[in-house]
Design an enzyme around this catalytic site. Structure first.
Site, PDB file in Angstrom:
ATOM      1  N   LYS A  23       0.836  -1.207   0.000  1.00  0.00           N
ATOM      2  CA  LYS A  23       0.000   0.000   0.000  1.00  0.00           C
ATOM      3  C   LYS A  23       0.871   1.257   0.000  1.00  0.00           C
ATOM      4  O   LYS A  23       0.619   2.194  -0.751  1.00  0.00           O
ATOM      5  CB  LYS A  23      -0.892   0.008   1.251  1.00  0.00           C
ATOM      6  CG  LYS A  23      -1.554   1.344   1.520  1.00  0.00           C
ATOM      7  CD  LYS A  23      -2.405   1.334   2.772  1.00  0.00           C
ATOM      8  CE  LYS A  23      -1.636   1.633   4.031  1.00  0.00           C
ATOM      9  NZ  LYS A  23      -1.366   3.063   4.284  1.00  0.00           N
ATOM     10  N   ASN A  24       1.909   1.251   0.843  1.00  0.00           N
ATOM     11  CA  ASN A  24       2.712   2.466   0.971  1.00  0.00           C
ATOM     12  C   ASN A  24       3.597   2.739  -0.249  1.00  0.00           C
ATOM     13  O   ASN A  24       4.193   3.806  -0.349  1.00  0.00           O
ATOM     14  CB  ASN A  24       3.556   2.415   2.247  1.00  0.00           C
ATOM     15  CG  ASN A  24       2.699   2.606   3.495  1.00  0.00           C
ATOM     16  OD1 ASN A  24       1.493   2.835   3.380  1.00  0.00           O
ATOM     17  ND2 ASN A  24       3.307   2.501   4.660  1.00  0.00           N
ATOM     18  N   CYS A 117      -4.657   8.059   9.556  1.00  0.00           N
ATOM     19  CA  CYS A 117      -4.671   7.314  10.814  1.00  0.00           C
ATOM     20  C   CYS A 117      -4.604   8.258  12.009  1.00  0.00           C
ATOM     21  O   CYS A 117      -3.979   9.308  11.944  1.00  0.00           O
ATOM     22  CB  CYS A 117      -3.427   6.427  10.876  1.00  0.00           C
ATOM     23  SG  CYS A 117      -3.740   4.728  10.503  1.00  0.00           S
ATOM     24  N   ARG A 122       0.015  14.774  12.907  1.00  0.00           N
ATOM     25  CA  ARG A 122       0.890  14.426  11.786  1.00  0.00           C
ATOM     26  C   ARG A 122       1.008  15.649  10.892  1.00  0.00           C
ATOM     27  O   ARG A 122       0.361  15.761   9.866  1.00  0.00           O
ATOM     28  CB  ARG A 122       0.317  13.227  11.024  1.00  0.00           C
ATOM     29  CG  ARG A 122       0.397  11.966  11.839  1.00  0.00           C
ATOM     30  CD  ARG A 122      -0.190  10.792  11.124  1.00  0.00           C
ATOM     31  NE  ARG A 122       0.717  10.179  10.183  1.00  0.00           N
ATOM     32  CZ  ARG A 122       0.461   9.029   9.556  1.00  0.00           C
ATOM     33  NH1 ARG A 122      -0.662   8.408   9.749  1.00  0.00           N
ATOM     34  NH2 ARG A 122       1.328   8.528   8.710  1.00  0.00           N
ATOM     35  N   ARG A 401      -8.253  -0.567   5.131  1.00  0.00           N
ATOM     36  CA  ARG A 401      -7.410   0.417   4.451  1.00  0.00           C
ATOM     37  C   ARG A 401      -6.082  -0.204   4.018  1.00  0.00           C
ATOM     38  O   ARG A 401      -5.424   0.323   3.122  1.00  0.00           O
ATOM     39  CB  ARG A 401      -7.123   1.615   5.377  1.00  0.00           C
ATOM     40  CG  ARG A 401      -8.323   2.538   5.569  1.00  0.00           C
ATOM     41  CD  ARG A 401      -7.924   3.783   6.343  1.00  0.00           C
ATOM     42  NE  ARG A 401      -6.619   4.231   5.908  1.00  0.00           N
ATOM     43  CZ  ARG A 401      -5.609   4.546   6.707  1.00  0.00           C
ATOM     44  NH1 ARG A 401      -5.747   4.508   7.998  1.00  0.00           N
ATOM     45  NH2 ARG A 401      -4.448   4.930   6.202  1.00  0.00           N
TER      46      ARG A 401
HETATM   47  C1  UD1 Z   1       4.737   6.826   6.240  1.00  0.00           C
HETATM   48  C2  UD1 Z   1       3.877   5.584   6.102  1.00  0.00           C
HETATM   49  C3  UD1 Z   1       3.420   5.105   7.463  1.00  0.00           C
HETATM   50  C4  UD1 Z   1       4.621   4.901   8.380  1.00  0.00           C
HETATM   51  C5  UD1 Z   1       5.498   6.136   8.413  1.00  0.00           C
HETATM   52  C6  UD1 Z   1       6.791   5.933   9.176  1.00  0.00           C
HETATM   53  C7  UD1 Z   1       2.812   5.867   3.944  1.00  0.00           C
HETATM   54  C8  UD1 Z   1       1.550   6.083   3.201  1.00  0.00           C
HETATM   55  N1  UD1 Z   1       2.724   5.902   5.281  1.00  0.00           N
HETATM   56  O1  UD1 Z   1       3.922   7.835   6.817  1.00  0.00           O
HETATM   57  O2  UD1 Z   1       2.726   3.872   7.286  1.00  0.00           O
HETATM   58  O3  UD1 Z   1       4.158   4.628   9.688  1.00  0.00           O
HETATM   59  O4  UD1 Z   1       5.854   6.524   7.068  1.00  0.00           O
HETATM   60  O5  UD1 Z   1       7.514   4.862   8.645  1.00  0.00           O
HETATM   61  O6  UD1 Z   1       3.840   5.618   3.372  1.00  0.00           O
HETATM   62  N2  UD1 Z   1       6.419  14.707  10.561  1.00  0.00           N
HETATM   63  C9  UD1 Z   1       6.434  16.044  10.891  1.00  0.00           C
HETATM   64  N3  UD1 Z   1       6.314  16.957   9.886  1.00  0.00           N
HETATM   65  C10 UD1 Z   1       6.198  16.606   8.569  1.00  0.00           C
HETATM   66  C11 UD1 Z   1       6.183  15.226   8.258  1.00  0.00           C
HETATM   67  C12 UD1 Z   1       6.289  14.301   9.280  1.00  0.00           C
HETATM   68  O7  UD1 Z   1       6.541  16.421  12.061  1.00  0.00           O
HETATM   69  O8  UD1 Z   1       6.087  17.478   7.713  1.00  0.00           O
HETATM   70  C13 UD1 Z   1       6.542  13.695  11.659  1.00  0.00           C
HETATM   71  C14 UD1 Z   1       5.306  12.836  11.793  1.00  0.00           C
HETATM   72  O9  UD1 Z   1       4.329  13.463  12.566  1.00  0.00           O
HETATM   73  C15 UD1 Z   1       5.860  11.598  12.443  1.00  0.00           C
HETATM   74  C16 UD1 Z   1       7.259  11.478  11.824  1.00  0.00           C
HETATM   75  O10 UD1 Z   1       7.566  12.783  11.327  1.00  0.00           O
HETATM   76  O11 UD1 Z   1       5.961  11.756  13.815  1.00  0.00           O
HETATM   77  C17 UD1 Z   1       7.380  10.460  10.725  1.00  0.00           C
HETATM   78  O12 UD1 Z   1       6.461  10.730   9.719  1.00  0.00           O
HETATM   79  P1  UD1 Z   1       6.678  10.329   8.188  1.00  0.00           P
HETATM   80  O13 UD1 Z   1       7.940   9.562   8.030  1.00  0.00           O
HETATM   81  O14 UD1 Z   1       6.480  11.551   7.381  1.00  0.00           O
HETATM   82  O15 UD1 Z   1       5.458   9.338   7.971  1.00  0.00           O
HETATM   83  P2  UD1 Z   1       4.392   9.357   6.799  1.00  0.00           P
HETATM   84  O16 UD1 Z   1       5.041   9.659   5.514  1.00  0.00           O
HETATM   85  O17 UD1 Z   1       3.228  10.154   7.226  1.00  0.00           O
END
Ligand code: UD1
Length: 420
Positions: A23-24, A117, A122, A401
């Site tokens: 999915k990711n 989620c 986030r 999902r």
């Molecule tokens: C992706 C995955 C999710 C996985 C996560 C971490 C997808 C669709 N989802 O989510 O399943 O759990 O990677 O491996 O691929 N953050 C900020 N600011 C930002 C962006 C992120 O503070 O602009 C923080 C987030 O709140 C979180 C951390 O960084 O605490 C990691 O987030 P991120 O690696 O961006 O995860 P996702 O891309 O949302």
């Protein structure tokens, strides 16, 4: 009618499963298909509600997409709209990936703060400050985010992410492949799904090097073209089914896997006494006589650390292990929401901030429980298979999902799960 999953547990599981596509990977790759001005044929695409949401977003941008079994075809030649309505943005957090893709293709976009989620706040600050560095003007009013590029095209930039965010890394790559000049991403996320996205973009003609390492270099091209591409297997769904066998006891041949990418999970699961034999594209696993606790703390970290997405499913298994295991959740603030339901099923878990202490119990018992997020929901299914008696899981739209026909997977392993 809200559906439920009814699981009768306590039975040894055994069988073969073909692992679904990731999915990711599928979600950013579908967004990336917007950049190819032609037809993209994506094989091994999982049939999931999030994938259908991505397909609805593509439709709203003027692209055509169609499914045939696990192949999705996206034709973005007629894309003509750069606005995603708020209700589509809210359906899933990955809708944010369309920002980079729209900026690359349409040179503008209007989106809103995405849904997703319930894992705590986030934010998307890293995504926005990265595209700003690439010459994008971002204005936020009343929840809507409007992006314009005064120079007419994103321009290459040197970007250092404050944290290796998966989504922010993907968004920069998507924005950079059609940018003017070279983009360097430092402290980039190294997750295998990023390599899959870059592999797809390269098949479309993009020039990207360094993915899988913390410095990615993208040299912008004028145009990309369509391609045929096979999406990688889902390492988190793989981790879920291995945790299921560990929890319930039994053996499994998991086919179409990505064993190397699953190594950070497998090396921890092995410590529970399970015998795991990973080959290139399949994994054989047999559970030990009794599951053992993991002696050193299981700390979730960016790849190649232990994946946060596998924390809940492994916790479900370790709740019936001999001894005490400790988790430390370092990626998300609010990722222990499954523990209340596990405790209701008889688990002994104490949460203190980012730490969870799991004292293994002899048996879990069936209960009425509710899934509150995707992987936490899958953890309840794992616990239910190990528990005595019947478990009713509600809130299963969260599970749908990310898991393609979870009840069929259970049945193939000889488990008893019904959707009602
Ligand atoms: C992706 C995955 C999710 C996985 C996560 C971490 C997808 C669709 N989802 O989510 O399943 O759990 O990677 O491996 O691929 N953050 C900020 N600011 C930002 C962006 C992120 O503070 O602009 C923080 C987030 O709140 C979180 C951390 O960084 O605490 C990691 O987030 P991120 O690696 O961006 O995860 P996702 O891309 O949302």
């Amino acid at each position: 009618m809200m559906q439920k999953l009814i699981v009768t547990g306590g039975k040894r599981l055994e069988g073969e499963l073909v692992l679904q596509g990731s999915k990711n990977s599928a979600l950013p790759i579908m967004a990336a298909a917007l950049l190819a001005e032609g037809e993209c044929v994506l094989k091994n695409c999982p049939r999931l509600t999030d994938v259908y949401s991505a397909s609805r977003i593509l439709g709203c941008l003027g692209c055509k997409s169609s499914f045939s079994d696990n192949t999705v075809t996206v034709d973005s030649s007629a894309a003509d709209c750069a606005v995603i309505p708020e209700e589509l943005m809210r359906e899933m957090r990955s809708s944010i990936m369309f920002m980079g893709a729209m900026l690359g293709r349409m040179k503008e976009c209007t989106i809103s703060v995405p849904g997703g989620c319930e894992l705590g706040p986030r934010p998307i600050d890293m995504h926005l400050s990265a595209v700003r560095k690439m010459g994008v003007e971002v204005s936020e009013t009343g929840g809507r985010i409007v992006c314009r590029i005064p120079s007419g095209r994103p321009k290459g930039a040197k970007i250092t992410l404050p944290f290796p965010s998966v989504g922010a890394t993907e968004n920069v790559v998507l924005c950079a492949v059609l940018a003017d000049g070279e983009t360097v991403v430092n402290n980039a996320a190294r997750e295998p799904e990023i390599c899959d996205l870059c592999g797809f973009l390269r098949a479309c003609g993009a020039d990207i090097t360094g993915d899988g390492e913390s410095r990615i270099v993208i040299r912008g091209k004028e145009h990309l073209h369509g391609c045929e591409y096979t999406i990688m297997p889902d390492r988190i769904v793989g981790a879920t089914y291995l945790s299921l066998i560990a929890a319930a006891g039994g053996e499994i041949i998991l086919k179409n896997t990505c064993s190397a990418e699953m190594e950070p999970f497998i090396s921890v699961l092995e410590q529970t006494g399970c015998s795991i034999y990973p080959a290139k594209d399949r994994i054989y696993m047999r559970s030990g006589a009794r599951l053992r606790a993991v002696s050193s703390p299981i700390r979730t970290m960016p790849h190649p650390g232990f994946p946060t997405d596998a924390q809940a499913v492994l916790m479900a298994a370790l709740s019936v292990a001999d001894g005490t295991s400790v988790f430390e959740e370092n990626i998300f603030d609010c990722r222990y929401r499954h523990t209340d339901a596990l405790i209701k099923m008889g688990a002994d878990i104490q949460v203190m901030g980012r730490i969870a202490v799991v004292k293994g119990v002899n048996r879990l018992h069936g209960a009425d429980v509710r899934a509150t997020d995707l992987r936490g929901g899958a953890a309840l299914a794992v616990a239910a298979a190990a528990a005595d008696g019947v478990t009713e899981i509600s809130g299963i739209s969260h599970i749908d999902r990310g898991y393609e026909k979870i009840e069929e997977a259970f049945r193939q392993l000889g488990g008893n799960m019904k959707r009602v």
